[in-house]
Write an enzyme that holds these catalytic residues in place. Structure first.
Site, PDB file in Angstrom:
ATOM      1  N   LYS A 120       0.830  -1.207   0.000  1.00 36.88           N
ATOM      2  CA  LYS A 120       0.000   0.000   0.000  1.00 36.88           C
ATOM      3  C   LYS A 120       0.861   1.252   0.000  1.00 36.88           C
ATOM      4  O   LYS A 120       0.611   2.191  -0.768  1.00 36.88           O
ATOM      5  CB  LYS A 120      -0.927   0.004   1.213  1.00 36.88           C
ATOM      6  N   ASP A 138      -6.601   1.211   1.146  1.00 32.50           N
ATOM      7  CA  ASP A 138      -6.632   1.303   2.602  1.00 32.50           C
ATOM      8  C   ASP A 138      -8.025   0.901   3.075  1.00 32.50           C
ATOM      9  O   ASP A 138      -8.839   0.389   2.299  1.00 32.50           O
ATOM     10  CB  ASP A 138      -6.273   2.717   3.064  1.00 32.50           C
TER      11      ASP A 138
END
Length: 247
Positions: A120, A138
């Site tokens: 991420k 997220d």
């Protein structure tokens, strides 16, 4: 969500915010990388508050290493998990000096090889720093993807793949920013503000609250718990005691 609805979904988000950017504050690629690492399990507001003074004196990996782990902790002690984050930031700074000439690499594998940098974080950096068409999933994007039907998936990777496959060309660079901001400010976990949502009619989420004072629908209570499925742990067979040899 079909292709026409997906295109219209992004078109409306783009119309409300044509040039979205990360809410993290930074002055160069190195500071961006540090800020994103620090933002794990923390708010952008909290990270910005901690890094304003830090980034006045630290602009390069060399300056971060010179500051040292204890010095860094004094700047970021208001951020969750600051001890481990300080250790990782110093280690990644050393790695950038040793492996990449103090520059942030424009490569996902090279980024994820740095201490404290996961997929991420790498996707955020690649997108914000280099304009790559990446989707940093997220909790906000995971929730929005599943709740709206835009990119349903059981895991973060499932949602990322669905977004990568389904997001139309004109919206691929800014796509994840629109979705993060949408999840942060409108499609909230506890109570989605559907009455002011620009894509409410395209969204598969039902029933929708019709005002700020409306009760929370049961479906919202279910979806507010939408989190990536935990990785399955392999079952290890219990060890059996060795037989005692007879005399």
């Amino acid at each position: 969500m079909n292709k026409a609805d997906t295109f219209e979904f992004y078109r409306r988000l783009a119309e409300t915010n044509p040039a979205p950017v990360t809410e993290l504050e930074y002055g160069n690629h190195f500071q961006l990388l540090v800020a994103v690492v620090l933002s794990a399990q923390a708010t952008d507001v909290g990270v910005n508050k901690a890094t304003r003074a830090l980034f006045e004196i630290v602009k390069t990996p060399e300056q971060m290493v010179a500051l040292g782990e204890e010095g860094l902790k004094q700047h970021i002690k208001t951020i969750g998990l600051f001890n481990s984050k300080a250790k990782n930031v110093i280690a990644l700074s050393e790695a950038l000096i040793e492996r990449h000439g103090s520059e942030v690499p424009e490569d996902r594998d090279a980024l994820t090889a740095l201490p404290g940098v996961g997929r991420k974080t790498a996707n955020v950096v690649l997108n914000a720093a280099f304009g790559a068409e990446t989707f940093a999933v997220d909790t906000h994007i995971f929730r929005v993807g599943n709740r709206t039907g835009l990119a349903p998936g059981r895991t973060v990777i499932d949602v990322e793949k669905a977004l990568d496959k389904g997001t139309p060309g004109p919206f691929r660079v800014h796509g994840h920013h629109w979705l993060i901001l949408h999840g942060r400010y409108i499609c909230k976990a506890r109570k989605p503000e559907c009455w002011r949502c620009p894509v409410a009619d395209l969204c598969r989420f039902k029933p929708k609250p019709d005002g700020p004072d409306a009760p929370i629908p049961k479906a919202a209570k279910k979806h507010r718990a939408n989190k990536p499925a935990p990785a399955r742990r392999k079952r290890v067979p219990a060890k059996t005691a060795a037989p005692i040899a007879s005399g």
